[in-house]
Design an enzyme around this catalytic site. Sequence first.
Site, PDB file in Angstrom:
ATOM      1  N   ASP A 118      94.368  60.695 -14.820  1.00 60.32           N
ATOM      2  CA  ASP A 118      93.277  61.241 -14.549  1.00 60.32           C
ATOM      3  C   ASP A 118      93.023  61.591 -13.128  1.00 60.32           C
ATOM      4  O   ASP A 118      93.291  60.772 -12.024  1.00 60.32           O
ATOM      5  CB  ASP A 118      92.185  60.198 -15.081  1.00 60.32           C
ATOM      6  N   GLY A 119      92.607  62.652 -12.878  1.00 59.69           N
ATOM      7  CA  GLY A 119      92.709  63.103 -11.159  1.00 59.69           C
ATOM      8  C   GLY A 119      91.706  62.185 -10.440  1.00 59.69           C
ATOM      9  O   GLY A 119      91.767  62.036  -9.122  1.00 59.69           O
ATOM     10  N   SER A 166      96.790  76.621  -9.148  1.00 60.36           N
ATOM     11  CA  SER A 166      96.442  76.035  -7.916  1.00 60.36           C
ATOM     12  C   SER A 166      97.618  75.261  -7.328  1.00 60.36           C
ATOM     13  O   SER A 166      98.101  75.204  -6.259  1.00 60.36           O
ATOM     14  CB  SER A 166      95.513  75.344  -7.666  1.00 60.36           C
ATOM     15  N   ASP A 226      89.179  70.242  -9.261  1.00 54.74           N
ATOM     16  CA  ASP A 226      88.924  71.499 -10.124  1.00 54.74           C
ATOM     17  C   ASP A 226      88.621  71.096 -11.398  1.00 54.74           C
ATOM     18  O   ASP A 226      89.508  71.349 -12.489  1.00 54.74           O
ATOM     19  CB  ASP A 226      90.033  72.616  -9.988  1.00 54.74           C
ATOM     20  N   HIS A 280      91.218  80.693  -5.498  1.00 53.87           N
ATOM     21  CA  HIS A 280      92.554  80.800  -4.832  1.00 53.87           C
ATOM     22  C   HIS A 280      92.567  81.649  -3.567  1.00 53.87           C
ATOM     23  O   HIS A 280      93.464  81.289  -2.647  1.00 53.87           O
ATOM     24  CB  HIS A 280      93.427  81.485  -5.939  1.00 53.87           C
ATOM     25  N   HIS A 326      93.037  68.475 -10.834  1.00 50.88           N
ATOM     26  CA  HIS A 326      93.107  68.843 -12.167  1.00 50.88           C
ATOM     27  C   HIS A 326      93.974  70.188 -12.106  1.00 50.88           C
ATOM     28  O   HIS A 326      93.435  71.128 -12.125  1.00 50.88           O
ATOM     29  CB  HIS A 326      91.451  69.278 -12.500  1.00 50.88           C
ATOM     30  N   GLU A 375      97.430  65.764 -13.944  1.00 51.62           N
ATOM     31  CA  GLU A 375      97.137  66.531 -15.208  1.00 51.62           C
ATOM     32  C   GLU A 375      96.897  65.641 -16.127  1.00 51.62           C
ATOM     33  O   GLU A 375      98.098  64.910 -16.239  1.00 51.62           O
ATOM     34  CB  GLU A 375      97.829  67.738 -15.521  1.00 51.62           C
TER      35      GLU A 375
END
Length: 287
Positions: A142-143, A99, A168, A18, A41, A117
Site C-alpha cells: 500500500d502506497g 509515471s 496518484d 506527466h 500508486h 503497487e
Amino acid sequence: MNYRHAFHAGNHADVLKHVALLALCDALTVKPAPLFALDTHAGRGLYALDGNSALRTGEAEGGIARLIAEAPKHPAVARYLAAVRACRVAHGAAAYPGSPWLLAHALREDDRIAACELQPEEAAQLKHNFAGDARVAVHARDGYTAMKALLPPKIGAQRYNRGLVLIDPPFEAQLDEFDTALGALREALSRWPQACYALWYPIKRRRALQPFYRRAATLPAKSVLTAELLVRADDSPLRMNGSGLLLLNPPWQLDRTLEAVLPLLARALGETADAAAPVNWLAQAEA
C-alpha cells in the site's frame, strides 16, 4: 481494489500529470545533489495503447493522440512528447509510459526511485518492467503506508534531503480518498518536510472540492499550489471533467511553467468551450 490504469492510460489526466511530472523532475535535477522519488500508486509503469483495455475505452484518443496531432509549441510539451517517443522506440509504437517509467527516464544515475503497487498482478508486471534498472525498487504494498515506512528516505549510508513524492490513487473511495490522502500528506510532511509532494485528483463537480482546497491550504508545507486541466465544464457528476495536481513545496518558478503550458493543453484537448487550466496558490511562502 478493482482499478486498472490500462483502461485510462494516455488520457487527458495522464497528459496533465506527466507533463507536470517531467517539469518537476527537470526543476529538481538542476541541483547536483541526488534525489529520492516515491511513486505511491505506480501501476505497472508501462502500457500498450493497442491493447484490449485501452481500445475498450478509447481515452488515449482524447489525450496523448490528440496532443501529438496538435503538438502545441512549448518546451514542457516538447519534453513530454520526446519522452513518449523514447518509450516507443524502446517498447513499440503503441507504448505509453506510466509515471515510474517517466521518473526513471528523467532522473539520474545516482537518484533512486521507490515504486509501490498493491494489486498483485500489476505489482508483478511493474517488477518485470524495471528488473534491469538498479535505481528502481518495486514494493508490492500500500502506497500510503509506504509514505510512513520509506520516509525520510535512507538507502544504505545515503540519506536524501531532496526529492519528490507522487501520490496518484485510483479514487475508488471517491471523496473519502481526499481524507486519506490529506492525512498521509500531513504525516509525510512531518517526516520529510523539505520534499516536493504531488497529489493527483479527479474533478467532477468543482464545488464538491471546496473542503479539500480549504484543508490542503492548512497543510504544514511552505507553499501549496493547485494546477488543473478541465476538458469540459466542471458541473457534471457523471464523468471526469478534468483533473488536478496538488503541489506542496513546488520548485521555484514551476507555477510559471504550468501557467504557460496548461492553457495550451486545454486548447489542444478541450472538448467544449468551457475547457480551462487554472493554476492557483492556496498558500505561498513569503519571498
